[in-house]
Scaffold this motif. Structure first.
Motif, PDB file in Angstrom:
ATOM      1  N   SER A   1      32.679  74.339   9.866  1.00 58.66           N
ATOM      2  CA  SER A   1      33.069  73.052  10.088  1.00 58.66           C
ATOM      3  C   SER A   1      34.848  74.112   9.818  1.00 58.66           C
ATOM      4  CB  SER A   1      33.105  72.640   8.950  1.00 58.66           C
ATOM      5  OG  SER A   1      34.863  71.577   8.516  1.00 58.66           O
ATOM      6  N   TRP A   2      35.429  73.480  10.437  1.00 60.18           N
ATOM      7  CA  TRP A   2      37.190  73.989  10.574  1.00 60.18           C
ATOM      8  C   TRP A   2      38.195  73.875   9.199  1.00 60.18           C
ATOM      9  CZ3 TRP A   2      39.871  70.317  15.425  1.00 60.18           C
ATOM     10  CH2 TRP A   2      38.589  70.864  16.796  1.00 60.18           C
ATOM     11  N   GLU A   3      37.505  72.726   8.848  1.00 63.40           N
ATOM     12  CA  GLU A   3      38.205  72.481   7.578  1.00 63.40           C
ATOM     13  C   GLU A   3      38.104  73.741   6.686  1.00 63.40           C
ATOM     14  OE1 GLU A   3      38.609  69.905   3.505  1.00 63.40           O
ATOM     15  OE2 GLU A   3      37.307  69.177   5.488  1.00 63.40           O
ATOM     16  N   GLU A   4      36.862  74.633   6.473  1.00 57.65           N
ATOM     17  CA  GLU A   4      36.921  75.409   5.338  1.00 57.65           C
ATOM     18  C   GLU A   4      37.664  77.242   5.795  1.00 57.65           C
ATOM     19  OE1 GLU A   4      32.312  76.442   4.895  1.00 57.65           O
ATOM     20  OE2 GLU A   4      31.895  74.424   5.093  1.00 57.65           O
ATOM     21  N   VAL A   5      37.841  76.905   7.435  1.00 58.60           N
ATOM     22  CA  VAL A   5      38.218  77.690   7.974  1.00 58.60           C
ATOM     23  C   VAL A   5      39.937  78.535   7.841  1.00 58.60           C
ATOM     24  CG1 VAL A   5      36.207  78.774   9.020  1.00 58.60           C
ATOM     25  CG2 VAL A   5      38.399  77.686   9.990  1.00 58.60           C
ATOM     26  N   VAL A   6      40.374  76.598   7.763  1.00 60.17           N
ATOM     27  CA  VAL A   6      41.758  76.094   8.238  1.00 60.17           C
ATOM     28  C   VAL A   6      42.537  76.204   6.779  1.00 60.17           C
ATOM     29  CG1 VAL A   6      42.121  74.081   8.243  1.00 60.17           C
ATOM     30  CG2 VAL A   6      43.325  75.711   9.272  1.00 60.17           C
ATOM     31  N   LEU A   7      41.622  76.004   5.683  1.00 57.13           N
ATOM     32  CA  LEU A   7      42.031  75.842   4.006  1.00 57.13           C
ATOM     33  C   LEU A   7      42.904  77.159   3.853  1.00 57.13           C
ATOM     34  CD1 LEU A   7      40.228  72.457   2.886  1.00 57.13           C
ATOM     35  CD2 LEU A   7      42.425  72.737   3.266  1.00 57.13           C
ATOM     36  N   PRO A   8      42.468  77.711   3.581  1.00 54.57           N
ATOM     37  CA  PRO A   8      42.659  79.274   3.929  1.00 54.57           C
ATOM     38  C   PRO A   8      43.340  79.757   3.877  1.00 54.57           C
ATOM     39  CG  PRO A   8      40.416  79.546   3.729  1.00 54.57           C
ATOM     40  CD  PRO A   8      41.128  78.196   4.092  1.00 54.57           C
ATOM     41  N   LEU A   9      43.941  79.606   5.524  1.00 51.84           N
ATOM     42  CA  LEU A   9      45.518  79.737   5.860  1.00 51.84           C
ATOM     43  C   LEU A   9      45.899  79.290   5.589  1.00 51.84           C
ATOM     44  CD1 LEU A   9      43.884  80.400  10.003  1.00 51.84           C
ATOM     45  CD2 LEU A   9      44.267  81.932   8.714  1.00 51.84           C
ATOM     46  N   SER A  10      46.029  77.955   5.520  1.00 46.07           N
ATOM     47  CA  SER A  10      47.573  76.828   4.789  1.00 46.07           C
ATOM     48  C   SER A  10      48.015  77.855   3.238  1.00 46.07           C
ATOM     49  CB  SER A  10      46.895  75.723   4.263  1.00 46.07           C
ATOM     50  OG  SER A  10      46.346  76.499   2.964  1.00 46.07           O
ATOM     51  N   ASP A  11      47.556  78.657   2.585  1.00 43.61           N
ATOM     52  CA  ASP A  11      48.397  79.858   1.880  1.00 43.61           C
ATOM     53  C   ASP A  11      48.460  80.561   2.328  1.00 43.61           C
ATOM     54  OD1 ASP A  11      46.854  78.504  -0.089  1.00 43.61           O
ATOM     55  OD2 ASP A  11      45.302  80.065   0.079  1.00 43.61           O
ATOM     56  N   LEU A  12      48.767  81.022   4.008  1.00 45.07           N
ATOM     57  CA  LEU A  12      50.016  81.502   4.153  1.00 45.07           C
ATOM     58  C   LEU A  12      50.886  80.981   5.114  1.00 45.07           C
ATOM     59  CD1 LEU A  12      47.056  83.145   4.698  1.00 45.07           C
ATOM     60  CD2 LEU A  12      48.047  84.178   6.396  1.00 45.07           C
ATOM     61  N   GLY A  13      50.881  79.845   5.006  1.00 42.22           N
ATOM     62  CA  GLY A  13      51.945  78.916   5.618  1.00 42.22           C
ATOM     63  C   GLY A  13      51.160  78.444   6.457  1.00 42.22           C
ATOM     64  N   GLY A  14      52.243  77.193   7.078  1.00 41.01           N
ATOM     65  CA  GLY A  14      52.108  75.939   8.264  1.00 41.01           C
ATOM     66  C   GLY A  14      52.123  76.571   9.347  1.00 41.01           C
ATOM     67  N   PHE A  15      52.342  77.450   9.861  1.00 40.94           N
ATOM     68  CA  PHE A  15      52.751  78.190  10.649  1.00 40.94           C
ATOM     69  C   PHE A  15      51.303  78.686  12.030  1.00 40.94           C
ATOM     70  CE2 PHE A  15      52.946  82.175  12.653  1.00 40.94           C
ATOM     71  CZ  PHE A  15      53.443  82.256  14.797  1.00 40.94           C
ATOM     72  N   TRP A  16      50.584  79.266  10.313  1.00 39.30           N
ATOM     73  CA  TRP A  16      49.550  79.871  10.428  1.00 39.30           C
ATOM     74  C   TRP A  16      48.153  78.406  11.144  1.00 39.30           C
ATOM     75  CZ3 TRP A  16      49.275  84.452  12.778  1.00 39.30           C
ATOM     76  CH2 TRP A  16      50.210  85.327  11.703  1.00 39.30           C
ATOM     77  N   VAL A  17      48.464  77.580  10.229  1.00 39.68           N
ATOM     78  CA  VAL A  17      47.960  76.673  10.904  1.00 39.68           C
ATOM     79  C   VAL A  17      47.758  76.171  11.852  1.00 39.68           C
ATOM     80  CG1 VAL A  17      46.865  74.204  10.098  1.00 39.68           C
ATOM     81  CG2 VAL A  17      47.497  75.559   8.132  1.00 39.68           C
ATOM     82  N   VAL A  18      49.103  75.491  12.239  1.00 44.76           N
ATOM     83  CA  VAL A  18      49.224  75.188  13.539  1.00 44.76           C
ATOM     84  C   VAL A  18      48.499  76.498  14.504  1.00 44.76           C
ATOM     85  CG1 VAL A  18      51.557  75.270  15.588  1.00 44.76           C
ATOM     86  CG2 VAL A  18      51.515  74.134  13.125  1.00 44.76           C
ATOM     87  N   VAL A  19      48.782  77.556  14.544  1.00 45.71           N
ATOM     88  CA  VAL A  19      47.989  78.652  15.198  1.00 45.71           C
ATOM     89  C   VAL A  19      46.419  78.115  15.312  1.00 45.71           C
ATOM     90  CG1 VAL A  19      47.743  80.947  15.396  1.00 45.71           C
ATOM     91  CG2 VAL A  19      50.185  80.484  15.230  1.00 45.71           C
TER      92      VAL A  19
END
Length: 388
Positions: A215-233
């Motif tokens: 699921s996308w949610e499982e892998v994108v939530l850890p990226l939110s700790d890096l900042g919103g830019f990485w979620v957008v990427v």
């Protein structure tokens, strides 16, 4: 003959599956029925091969369209005979009490299983007789080269985005003094390590994200700790891959599949024969409707009566025949000039008048024009001589 061969191949494949299942349960040893059926299949296929060799002789291996299938048949029959021989050797040595050494017997059993696996490849011969199956297999084989380039493009795309996410994760770890803990434990920053800490993990995570493996949610939530830019990427990667790359690859595969069907000469010939047969049946149906008195022929009155109807003219146009001028159409079909068109003339006329002018029609017209021109010149010369 081909129908009987197809039936034997299918039943043989089912029998091999039954043998494998019984062997996995340890119930194959001592089963005389399996031995008898297997021997019958072996000798039936061997007799079929010998019969085809007797009929075709050297053409059996020189046929331009079927030589590879013939070679496969010969190889599988040889394998089947080898399996029968090895099986007989094992049973004879066991019955005589002269047991082979365990290692040698184990090797023989492994060879038997391997020959059984190879013998199962005979089912691929069914593709020669089933047109739909052959079309699918040909299209898959034809697209293998395109598959290689598509995979290369996908790997390059995964590599570029994995590089970005891995660098972002590495920078985050350096700024926060590293992340400790079990990478597979999940949750929070440990999940970041699990999915994005190395290039292979990042590429595998991206691949699972676009193929439904996670699921996308499982892998994108850890990226939110890096900042919103990485979620957008990450969202840009998903949108670009799903909406552009994969759709283009799908279209490319479809185009290659259509091209492979067009280039297959045997398949094109079979398709043309099927289309002609269907066209013939449609023409027969129209003729039976026009032949109201069931005399076996139609007159110009009967043809005109039906061609007045809009749906009848539309049906003719769907068949590629221009029915706007009834008189001209009737005269072109009435080859014997009896003012009646029988079934053969009607079918031949529709086939001849179907579609636009063909190359043969144009060449025939040009030849007739040259002949008439020569005759006209000869006539004019003789006329001049007679008058002078």
């Amino acid at each position: 003959f081909e129908l009987a061969s197809t039936f034997l191949i299918f039943t043989n494949a089912l029998f091999i599956g039954l043998q494998t299942e019984l062997a996995s349960r340890g119930e194959e040893e001592g089963n005389i029925a399996l031995l008898v059926v297997s021997t019958c299949y072996t000798f039936v296929f061997a007799a079929e091969l010998l019969l085809r060799l007797y009929v075709d002789r050297l053409r059996f291996f020189k046929s331009r369209s079927h030589w590879h299938w013939n070679c496969l048949d010969a190889f599988l029959v040889v394998v089947s005979m080898a399996e029968f021989t090895l099986d007989a050797v094992v049973r004879i040595t066991d019955s005589d009490g002269t047991k082979l050494q365990e290692t040698s017997q184990f090797r023989l059993l492994r060879i038997l299983r391997l020959t059984r696996l190879v013998r199962g490849l005979k089912i691929t011969r069914v593709m020669r007789f089933i047109r739909a199956l052959r079309t699918l297999v040909n299209q898959i084989v034809f697209t293998i080269k395109a598959l290689m380039w598509a995979l290369l493009l996908l790997v390059m795309l995964l590599y570029v985005f994995a590089l970005l996410f891995t660098q972002g994760t590495t920078t985050y770890r350096e700024e926060h003094g590293g992340i400790t803990g079990d990478p597979l434990a999940g949750g929070g920053q440990v999940a970041l390590m699990n999915y994005w800490s190395t290039m292979p993990r990042a590429m595998f995570t991206l691949f699972k994200s676009i193929t439904g493996g996670i699921s996308w949610e499982e892998v994108v939530l850890p990226l939110s700790d890096l900042g919103g830019f990485w979620v957008v990427v990450f969202l840009v990667f998903i949108c670009f891959t799903q909406m552009a790359v994969l759709n283009v690859i799908t279209g490319f595969f479809c185009q290659n599949a259509i091209e492979s069907a067009r280039l297959d000469g045997d398949l094109a010939a079979q398709t043309l024969i099927a289309e002609k047969k269907m066209y013939h049946e449609q023409i027969m149906e129209i003729f039976s409707v026009m032949d109201q008195d069931e005399s076996g022929s139609i007159t110009i009155q009967e043809m005109a009566e039906h061609l007045i109807k809009e749906e009848t003219r539309a049906y003719f146009e769907c068949l590629g025949v221009d029915a706007s001028d009834v008189w001209t159409l009737f005269k072109l079909m009435d080859v014997d000039r009896t003012s009646r068109i029988d079934q053969g003339e009607f079918i031949a006329g529709c086939m001849r008048l179907k579609g636009s002018a063909k190359g043969l029609d144009v060449a025939k017209l040009a030849a007739e024009h040259r002949y008439m021109s020569k005759q006209l010149v000869i006539f004019m010369e003789r006329t001049d001589e007679a008058l002078s």
